[in-house]
Every structure is written in C-alpha cells, then in structure tokens.
Design a protein around this motif. Structure first.
Motif, short mmCIF file in Angstrom:
data_model
loop_
_atom_site.label_atom_id
_atom_site.label_comp_id
_atom_site.label_asym_id
_atom_site.label_seq_id
_atom_site.Cartn_x
_atom_site.Cartn_y
_atom_site.Cartn_z
N ALA A 177 3.18 -30.65 49.66
CA ALA A 177 2.85 -29.33 49.86
C ALA A 177 3.64 -28.39 48.57
O ALA A 177 2.96 -27.51 48.08
CB ALA A 177 3.42 -28.66 51.01
N ALA A 178 4.59 -28.92 48.21
CA ALA A 178 5.36 -28.19 46.90
C ALA A 178 4.95 -28.75 45.77
O ALA A 178 4.08 -29.47 45.50
CB ALA A 178 6.86 -28.74 47.15
N GLY A 179 5.51 -27.81 44.76
CA GLY A 179 4.86 -28.10 43.44
C GLY A 179 5.28 -29.47 42.69
O GLY A 179 5.10 -29.97 41.66
N GLN A 180 6.30 -30.09 43.34
CA GLN A 180 6.96 -31.39 42.94
C GLN A 180 7.32 -32.08 44.14
O GLN A 180 7.38 -31.54 45.29
CB GLN A 180 8.11 -31.16 42.18
CG GLN A 180 9.32 -30.44 43.00
CD GLN A 180 10.46 -30.07 41.96
OE1 GLN A 180 11.33 -29.21 42.06
NE2 GLN A 180 11.02 -31.44 41.52
N VAL A 181 7.27 -33.34 43.97
CA VAL A 181 7.63 -34.41 45.05
C VAL A 181 9.12 -34.55 45.37
O VAL A 181 9.94 -33.84 44.58
CB VAL A 181 7.28 -35.89 44.83
CG1 VAL A 181 5.75 -35.92 44.57
CG2 VAL A 181 7.80 -36.35 43.62
N GLY A 182 9.69 -34.99 46.43
CA GLY A 182 11.16 -35.17 46.48
C GLY A 182 11.71 -34.58 47.78
O GLY A 182 12.78 -34.89 48.41
N GLY A 183 10.93 -33.42 48.27
CA GLY A 183 11.57 -32.69 49.43
C GLY A 183 13.11 -32.26 49.30
O GLY A 183 13.34 -31.69 48.26
N ALA A 184 13.78 -32.44 50.21
CA ALA A 184 14.98 -32.06 50.00
C ALA A 184 15.74 -32.78 49.09
O ALA A 184 17.00 -32.59 49.17
CB ALA A 184 15.79 -31.86 51.40
N ALA A 185 15.21 -33.86 48.49
CA ALA A 185 16.07 -34.76 47.59
C ALA A 185 15.64 -34.41 46.37
O ALA A 185 16.01 -35.08 44.98
CB ALA A 185 15.75 -36.25 47.92
N ALA A 186 14.98 -33.53 45.98
CA ALA A 186 14.13 -33.15 44.54
C ALA A 186 15.39 -32.43 43.99
O ALA A 186 15.95 -31.47 44.14
CB ALA A 186 12.87 -32.27 44.70
N THR A 187 15.05 -32.71 42.54
CA THR A 187 15.75 -31.81 41.52
C THR A 187 15.17 -30.59 41.19
O THR A 187 13.98 -30.61 40.68
CB THR A 187 16.50 -32.66 40.36
OG1 THR A 187 17.17 -33.66 41.07
CG2 THR A 187 17.44 -32.08 39.41
N ARG A 188 15.78 -29.46 41.29
CA ARG A 188 15.13 -28.05 40.85
C ARG A 188 16.08 -27.25 40.08
O ARG A 188 17.14 -27.40 40.13
CB ARG A 188 14.80 -27.29 42.29
CG ARG A 188 14.17 -28.04 43.44
CD ARG A 188 14.67 -27.58 44.81
NE ARG A 188 14.65 -26.37 45.04
CZ ARG A 188 15.69 -25.23 45.17
NH1 ARG A 188 16.85 -25.87 44.98
NH2 ARG A 188 15.38 -24.30 45.59
N GLU A 189 15.20 -26.48 39.40
CA GLU A 189 15.98 -25.42 38.52
C GLU A 189 16.28 -24.23 39.21
O GLU A 189 15.22 -23.67 39.75
CB GLU A 189 15.05 -25.36 37.41
CG GLU A 189 15.94 -24.25 36.25
CD GLU A 189 15.18 -24.28 35.13
OE1 GLU A 189 15.55 -24.56 33.71
OE2 GLU A 189 13.99 -23.39 35.08
N PHE A 190 17.34 -23.91 39.48
CA PHE A 190 17.94 -22.74 40.52
C PHE A 190 18.03 -21.53 39.74
O PHE A 190 18.01 -20.48 40.28
CB PHE A 190 18.92 -23.14 41.62
CG PHE A 190 20.25 -23.51 40.99
CD1 PHE A 190 20.53 -24.56 40.47
CD2 PHE A 190 21.13 -22.28 40.85
CE1 PHE A 190 21.72 -24.80 40.03
CE2 PHE A 190 22.43 -22.45 40.12
CZ PHE A 190 22.81 -23.94 39.92
#
Ligand SMILES: Cc1cc2nc3c(=O)[nH]c(=O)nc-3n(C[C@H](O)[C@H](O)[C@H](O)COP(=O)(O)OP(=O)(O)OC[C@H]3O[C@@H](n4cnc5c(N)ncnc54)[C@H](O)[C@@H]3O)c2cc1C
Lengths: 517, 401
Positions: free
Chosen positions: A36-49
């Motif tokens: 669903a999200a723009g990137q894979v990984g779910g709660a383990a994805a690294t995101r720019e906050f």
C-alpha cells in the motif's frame, strides 16, 4: 510457462511479506507483492521524518533469523550492520547508570551478589529462550493424531526435557508467571530490575506484574544473530536496510513488487480465493493470496467475515491487538548530553526504566485509557554509527516510548501534544539539553502506526504476544499453520507464529505452508 | 402488545408466563395440570391424551405454539446471513414459503432445528426449540442484519388434522384450500392480520396460525366456533408428542442433545447422524460446520438415527438396542405404541454402520404391570418410511372432511 495455479499475490510488503515472496519466487512461483505504501518495509522501513533526517520505526535488530539471512543472501543484497552487540545503559537521573551486556553488568552501586546473579539469570533465560528459538522456523503442529504433528510436538517436549531436571522444573515454574516476581527472586538492585523488566514489556500490553511477562522476555531473547541471546544490532541504513535486502532478494528470484497498491478486497470465486481488488478498482487474479496484513484486518475487512464460519470469525475478531508502544523520532542539532553517559556510551541502547515499580506504574495508566505520565523508553541514537541518517554533524534520536494506549480516552488528536510534553519532561530528567537540541520531531502513536503501516491496533506483533496467542494458538486455532479455512488464503505476518519483531520467520514458514499444499 | 410485560419492574421474578391463550386454555383444561414449555405455561393434557391424539388424526386439534422461540431476521444481508448460519440452502426458500432446517457449530454438531418462514421478500422468521439469540447474534459479525427475538410479540396456534382446512374455510379464510404444503399466506381477519402457514409437527394435514397477542383470544374463539361441527379439540403436549413420533419428527433434548448445552461434545449429533443429510447443502458456499461435515462425509458418521418397528405392544421408551448377537447397538430416543400404525414404534440412535433399512435388532424393554416389573427382548427391524404419512398431507386442495 507458469500456470495460473502457481501465481501468488502477497498483500503487503512488510519484511514478512517480502521474505515470503523471496522463498516462493525461489521455488518457482510467480509472485506479485502489493504494498500500500510508497515504499516496502512496513514498520521496518527507513523513512525521512524531517528534511535530511531518517529513522525506522523498528530500530534494533535482535531477532532476524540467521538461516533466513543466509538462505536469501541478505549480505550480498546490501545488508550490513553499523553496530553489533549493543550494550544496554540503564539510565539514572543522577548519572549513576548501569552497563548491561550479554554476560555481565557493571556500574552504579551494584553488589557482587547481583553481578553473580545476573550471570545465572542470563544462563537460564538464554537456555529457555533457545526453546522458543527452536520453534521459530517451524509450522506449528496441530493438536491431532497426525504423525507429523505428533512428531513435532514430541520434539518440542524433548527440547524441554533436555534442559535437565532442575532447569526444566524452573522453566515450568516461571513460564506462565510474571517477570516482576522472577526479578525479585534474583536481584536486589532496583535499576537493574527496572531495566530488565523493560525487555519483557516492550511492544506488549503488559506491565512487569502481568502474567506472560516471562514469556515475552524470553521471546525477545530468542534471537541469536549478534552472538548472544537477544543481542541487538543497528543495521546500516536503519531497519529499512533489512527490508530493502529482502526486497532485492525477492526481485532477484523473480518476484514483482508493486508499491502504492493498497488492496481493498480479497476476491472469491465460490469457496476459493480468486484474487484481489485494489483501492482504485483494479482486479488481479490469483488462486493463492498470502496476507501480510494482520489477521483481523485480513478476515474482517479485506475478506469479510461472511466467507468464514461464525466460530472462526468470532475467534479472529477476539484477537487482542491494542498497541501501546509509541515511536519518537527527534532531529537533533548535535549530540545531547545524557547525565553521566560518556560519548562512547551514547551510541548504546539507552533505557529509561529506573525501577520495576516505575514500569508497572507507567503501565497502570494504559489500562484506563491514559498515557503514562512518566513513560518508559528504549532510546538509540543510530546516527552515531551511521552518519547517512542525518545531515553532517547532526543526529537522530529514535525511541520507543510506552505506554500509549491505542484507544486513548480523550483521543489522540487531543492527547498527542500532552503526551509529547510528558515524554520531553521525562527525557529532560536524563538529558537536560534535549529540548534545545531538538530541531524537528515526529511522534507516532499507535493510531498513527495503524494509519501509516496498516497494523491493526498499531500493535507491534499484529496481535498480542502471549501464551494463549502463541504457537498453534496463533493467530487462532484453525489458521495457525498459516493456511486459513478459506481455500487459497494464507497469513504471513507478525500476527502468526512466531510473532513480531524483525525476524522473517512468519514469512518463511508461510511460504513453506503454501509450497506444501 | 406483548405477552410479557417487560415494563413491569418485577417481570424477571416470573420465569414462566401465561400464554395469550391462557384464559381459553383454562376453560378447556379439565385436568387443571400445567407444565412449562420454554417461557410459558403449557398444557400436557386437557382431559384425555388419547382423545386429543385421535382428534389430531381423525378431526382436528388445537395446540398453542406461542412458547416456540421466534426470531425476526431483517436487513439487506438477511439471506446471506441465514445461508451462512443454516446447513440448507436458504435461497431456495422463496417468499411465502417455509423450510425446515438445522444449524450447526464449527464441529458440525446440531445446535438446534427449526423452521424458516420467508415472510415477505428478505424478511424471515426463525422458530426454534431452544433460545438462540446469543448464537444468532454471534453470527451477525460481518453482516448487515437485524435479529430480534420476538417470541413474546407473536401468538401462535397449530390446527392439525384432516378437518383443519374445512374449519379454517368455515372460519372465513377464503381460498385457504389453495395453500400448498410449506406455503404461507396472509388474511384480513376481522380487521387484524392473520398469517397462516401450512406447516405442523404432526405429519398430517395441518396449519399454523400467527397473530399478535391481543388478537389471540378472538382467534381461539372463532376457531372453536367454526370447528364445533368438525370435532375440534384443544390438544395438549402429550398428544402432540405421540403425533410427532409417528410422523418421524425429531425433538431437541430427546432425539439429540443441542450442541450448545453439551458438556460432553461427543454426545452431540451431526445432521447426518440424525438422518438429516438432505438438509446439508455443500454447494451453496460456506456455512457453519461445513468443513467438519465434509470431513464426516468422507470419513463416515458415528451414529444413525433410525425408525424401529418393534414386535409386541410394549412402548420401548428408554430402552437399549442390541444386535442379534447381543452386542450393544444403541439406545431408543423416542418411543410409543402407535394407535394409527398399530405397532410399537421408536426412534433410536444406533452406532454406525448399524441401522440399515431391514436390519434386525432386539430391544430390551422394561415394563410394569400393576407395580410388577418385567423385561422383554423384543425383536425389531429398521424401517425406511415414517409410520404416518397420509396422502392428504400433500394434497391441494385438501379433501373436505
Ligand atoms: C513502535 C514500534 C517499535 C518497534 N521496534 C522494533 C524493534 O526495534 N525491533 C524489532 O525487531 N521490531 C520492532 N517492532 C516490531 C516490528 O516492527 C514488527 O513486528 C514488524 O514490522 C512486523 O513485520 P510484518 O512484515 O509482519 O508486518 P508490517 O511491518 O506491519 O508490514 C505489513 C505491510 O503490509 C502492508 N499492508 C497492510 N495492509 C495492506 C493492504 N490492504 N494492501 C497493501 N498493503 C498492505 C503495510 O503497508 C505494511 O507495509 C516495533 C514495532 C512498533 C510498533
């Protein structure tokens, strides 16, 4: 040519969905992962906050299965550790902290007895955790007369028996009780007990005095990838590096991964799964659908309870999944000054859990729909080990903060600011300059986690981790072998055995179940 | 109006209520004996069980069915809801039709049996022997339906026997003779709505009349006026028990243990084990118990519910059944001396694979003559057809008796 029978859709590209995809693709299935999200990984994805600052929700790697790492070649797919085998620093406001490592504990006003007791505690707890570890990569046996099931159950029983008489007796005594009692029996030092109790309650709806909390402590220790039971590492690039490596492995094996593709519906043809529908209306057909979404969402929302028997729907609906871990990300101007913590200790795992009673009191609030006035926290500053996470000279603080109940009485819209304030007050007691150093922040409450990562209840494990929701009881009897009662529909996420944490085992076991069908 | 006044603070102190027909039942109840059926007072026998039984076979008998537990199922998902709940394909029960069904738990064991009335498009009434609201509500998860237990809002009378059609016609229900078995229709009855279904528990020509409690007494009175010349009689539950056994109908609590009440799950029965395999529709999609019943179909059932024709004239209640080799075969669940079949008949649960039609057994009957107990091993055989199945049951329009 690949027949329609062999094509598999995986709903969700969390680390378990990706692991499952990689194993299935390696076995020759035509796999499509729909994230669903723009990137894979779910709660383990690294995101720019915040501009230039990155963090991953799950921040410490302590459960990733070695076998899976090797089988899927995660290292060759880009995974490396920025720092392995972190120590735990049990913070004290007066700076008189403890340093806890896999085999010893030092500092503070620790007695020789406590130091010796710690070695013994680690000895038996690691041994018991080994039994859980041995279950990680098995499809849970059913309670039937089937020979395979009986063999698997027998093997488990044998593992317990092999502990030897005294350790087996002790395991049977403590397995279902609470960590508070066990710590009290073993230690005197309040700070040591507080810090160790935190391991038992992180990510669960429980306090040190809740039953099951020995079990959850053992579960957390059941990983072995950094050489010692439960030892934690920080992947280079954040936890997203694990999921990126899994995604790369899956793609290499031939899986297709589509991001920005939320599944709104699991489609049925009579009694058999026939595919999925995306939010935009696009339909994709497949006779096997594996869901990385939590079991309750999968059945109650994506499939619809009407497609399963009422007893099963009721059990799924009754899964306890109320998250109460929040995630704090701070963008820092420079390194904060934690009282009494030396610069080379600042990169370790810092915990705020001064006494067991403090942790229990923090938990009390969430029973009544309040956040903790004095929260507990597990803090890392990963940018110390991995400069790519923040602009030059700047830092990222990543903290799991409890307790923050999914259903806050006043609602999170109203409560979030006040909770942030409580967190800052708590942090300031240990790092007085934390407010000054903060240039941007993000607080993810369980409600945010639910919205952002589509985890039902914002729950770490996609469903409470407890003895009554474990092994052949996870998520519920009748689907604990990953196969649901619906022909062609499987679960593969943290809601299944062996639960949450970045581990990969649920995904792998689900692939085994799909392939054996 | 409701039969139970829930607005009264102390209604809970009374577990058993008078039925809306109570005042009339009282007039007929010469024996002054009352029993309890579910939430209501019921009459075991008004005067003479045999006379009431014969009224049901040769004229017509009136039986108060208000105590039957009733539910109204409405809402857009009523049909899919019922199809997931029931073992049979409810989509085959069209508006204006009634169907018998059972419902099972996950283990494929029967929770209860009952009738599904498709009142008007998408509106259903479920009648059951036991209270079911808890299970029915549990089943609503994921469906847009409304379930109301309306037992106390509906008064019901069964009118059973060969003259029943004529009595209803004489009572002014024009066209009643056109109602086919398992059909239901509505009449304007002295300015009130009367629902009539051609259903019953006696295996004969018969009807069930449904109205609101405030019209109950008027309905009773008109019925007895119209039926006077045709042998109408108030009928008690003892007579009904005889009629239903002859008709081969099973009763929850007698011929099977409702699964929700079982402490020992092995003592419960599947539809197949009750001879109700014809009510299980595997091709309609998922329903409660489907998985377990599929497995049972493949692996075989544990029991057979059979009809026994027993030599001699002693009712075989509560008897053991043995094979010809004196091996335990099962137990009798319901039994009687059938005046119509002129035979000692029984329903019995036998251990599979025993119980094929024609198979011979011995039934161990204990009986008393003037306080002296005796025992007889009566030869018995399994029969295929029910003991009472007259063509008039199916005939439309029914003959004018
Ligand atoms: C605050 C917090 C801190 C944590 N910290 C740690 C930690 O330090 N170390 C650790 O090991 N674990 C930690 N965890 C636990 C860990 O993050 C989870 O257990 C793990 O992410 C579960 O992985 P998963 O693949 O099963 O599911 P998820 O990571 O939840 O992934 C599920 C994926 O499925 C997708 N999805 C869901 N529904 C749909 C749909 N309808 N259509 C398309 N896609 C869909 C989601 O978008 C998501 O990407 C933490 C959890 C929380 C909440």
């Amino acid at each position: 040519m690949i027949s329609k029978m062999e094509s598999v859709i995986i709903i969700g590209g969390g680390h378990n969905g990706l692991a499952c995809a990689a194993y299935l693709a390696k076995a020759g299935r035509k796999v499509t992962v729909l994230e669903a999200a723009g990137q894979v990984g779910g709660a383990a994805a690294t995101r720019e906050f915040a501009t230039g600052y990155k963090a991953s929700c799950a921040h410490l790697l302590n459960l990733l299965d070695d076998g899976i790492s090797k089988e899927l070649g995660l290292a060759s797919n880009g995974l490396s550790m920025a720092k392995s085998g972190l120590n735990t620093i049990a913070l004290a406001t007066d700076g008189n902290h403890l340093t806890i490592s896999a085999d010893r504990v030092d500092g503070g006003s620790l007695s020789g007895e406590d130091q010796a007791a710690y070695k013994e505690y680690r000895r038996f707890m690691s041994k018991y955790a080994g039994i859980i570890a041995a279950m990680h990569n098995m499809v849970p046996p059913r309670i039937t007369q089937d020979r395979g099931d009986l063999m698997a159950l027998g093997k488990l029983a044998l593992k317990v028996r092999m502990l030897g008489r005294d350790d087996m007796r002790e395991l049977l005594r403590i397995a279902g009780i609470n960590i508070y009692d066990v710590l009290k029996e073993n230690f005197d030092n309040p700070l040591l007990k507080g810090a160790l109790s935190l391991d038992a309650v992180l990510g669960t709806f429980s306090g040190p005095r809740s039953n099951n909390s020995v079990f959850t402590a053992l579960h957390r220790m059941s990983g072995n990838n950094a050489g010692a039971a439960g030892a934690a590492s920080i992947p280079a690039g954040g936890m997203g590096a694990v999921t990126d490596a899994l995604a790369a492995a899956a793609k290499k094996a031939g899986a297709e991964i589509r991001t920005g593709s939320p599944v709104s519906k699991i489609l049925m043809d009579g009694m058999q799964v026939s595919g999925v529908e995306l939010t935009g209306g696009e339909q994709i057909s497949a006779t096997t659908v594996v869901s990385n979404a939590d079991p309750k969402t999968t059945i109650m929302e994506l499939l619809g309870a009407r497609h399963v028997e009422a007893g099963f729907a009721r059990k799924i609906n009754n899964i306890r999944a109320k998250g109460n871990a929040a995630k704090l990300h701070l963008a820092l101007d420079g390194l904060p000054d934690f009282t009494g913590v030396s610069p080379d200790q600042l990169g370790e795992r810092l915990v705020i859990a001064p006494t067991v009673e403090y942790v229990e009191l923090a938990f009390n609030h969430c029973k009544y729909g309040e956040f903790s006035a004095n929260p507990v926290a597990e803090i890392t500053i990963p940018s110390i080990h991995d400069t790519a996470l923040a602009p030059d000279g700047k830092h990222v603080l990543s903290a799991i903060v409890q307790y923050a109940p999914r259903n806050l009485g006043v609602g999170w819209n109203e409560g979030k600011g006040a909770f942030m304030e409580a967190i800052f007050n708590t942090l300031s007691a240990y790092a007085p300059d934390i407010r000054e150093k903060t240039v941007a922040s993000e607080l993810l409450t369980p409600e945010d986690l639910e919205n952002e990562f589509r985890m039902g209840g914002g729950h770490w494990h996609h469903g409470e981790l407890s003895l009554d929701q474990f092994l052949m009881l996870r998520p519920v009897p009748g689907s604990a072998q990953y196969k649901t009662p619906v022909e062609g529909l499987y679960f593969c996420g943290a809601g299944c055995h062996p639960g949450g944490g970045v581990m990969g085992s649920a995904g792998k076991n689900a692939a085994t179940a799909v392939l054996s069908n | 109006m409701r039969t139970v006044d829930f607005s009264r603070e102390d209604h809970y102190k009374n577990a058993v209520f008078p039925s809306p027909f109570h005042s009339r039942q009282k007039q007929h109840n010469k024996l002054r004996e009352w029993s309890r059926w579910s939430d209501y007072l019921s009459v075991p026998a008004y005067w003479c069980e045999s006379m009431e039984y014969f009224a049901g076979r040769n004229a017509c008998g009136v039986f108060d069915i208000t105590p039957m537990v009733k539910h109204l199922v409405t809402g857009p998902d009523a049909l899919p809801y019922l199809n997931r709940l029931m073992t049979r394909d409810v989509s085959k029960i069209k508006p204006g039709r009634v169907g018998y069904s059972v419902w099972c738990n996950e283990q494929g064991r029967v929770i209860d049996d009952g009738t599904i009335f498709h009142l008007t498009e998408g509106v259903y009434r479920i009648c059951s022997q036991e209270h079911q609201i808890d299970w029915f509500m549990t089943n609503t998860l994921g469906f847009d339906v409304t379930i109301v237990e309306d037992t106390h809002d509906v008064a019901g009378l069964a009118l059973q026997g060969p003259t029943s059609c004529a009595v209803l016609r004489d009572m002014g229900l024009d066209g009643i003779e056109n109602l086919t078995p398992f059909g239901l229709t509505y009449f304007d009855f002295h300015g009130t709505e009367l629902m009539v279904s051609r259903t019953g528990f006696t295996g004969d020509l018969g009807y069930e009349l449904w109205t609101s409690p405030e019209n109950a007494e008027m309905l009773w009175d008109r019925l007895f006026e119209a039926g006077e010349q045709r042998g109408i009689k108030a009928m008690g539950s003892d007579a009904l028990e005889l009629l239903r056994i002859e008709a081969g109908f099973i009763l929850a609590g007698a011929d099977f243990l409702p699964a929700a009440e079982a402490v020992r799950p092995t003592h419960t029965r599947s539809p197949f084990e009750l001879g109700l395999g014809w009510l299980v529709s595997f091709d309609k999609g998922v329903f409660n118990g489907r998985q377990a019943l599929l497995e049972e179909k493949q692996n075989g059932s544990r029991f057979h519910l059979v009809k026994l024709d027993i030599d001699g004239n002693k009712p075989a209640n509560q008897s053991f059944v043995y094979t010809k080799n004196k091996k335990y075969a099962g137990t009798v669940t319901s039994a009687m001396w059938s005046p119509s079949a002129k035979a000692s008949i029984a329903l019995a649960s036998l251990e599979a694979p025993l119980g094929k039609p024609g198979e011979e057994f011995e039934v161990e009957i204990y009986y008393q003559r003037e306080l002296k107990w005796s025992r007889v091993m009566a030869p018995a055989r399994v029969v295929k057809d029910v003991f009472w199945d007259p063509p008039r049951k199916r005939q439309t329009p029914p003959a004018d008796f």
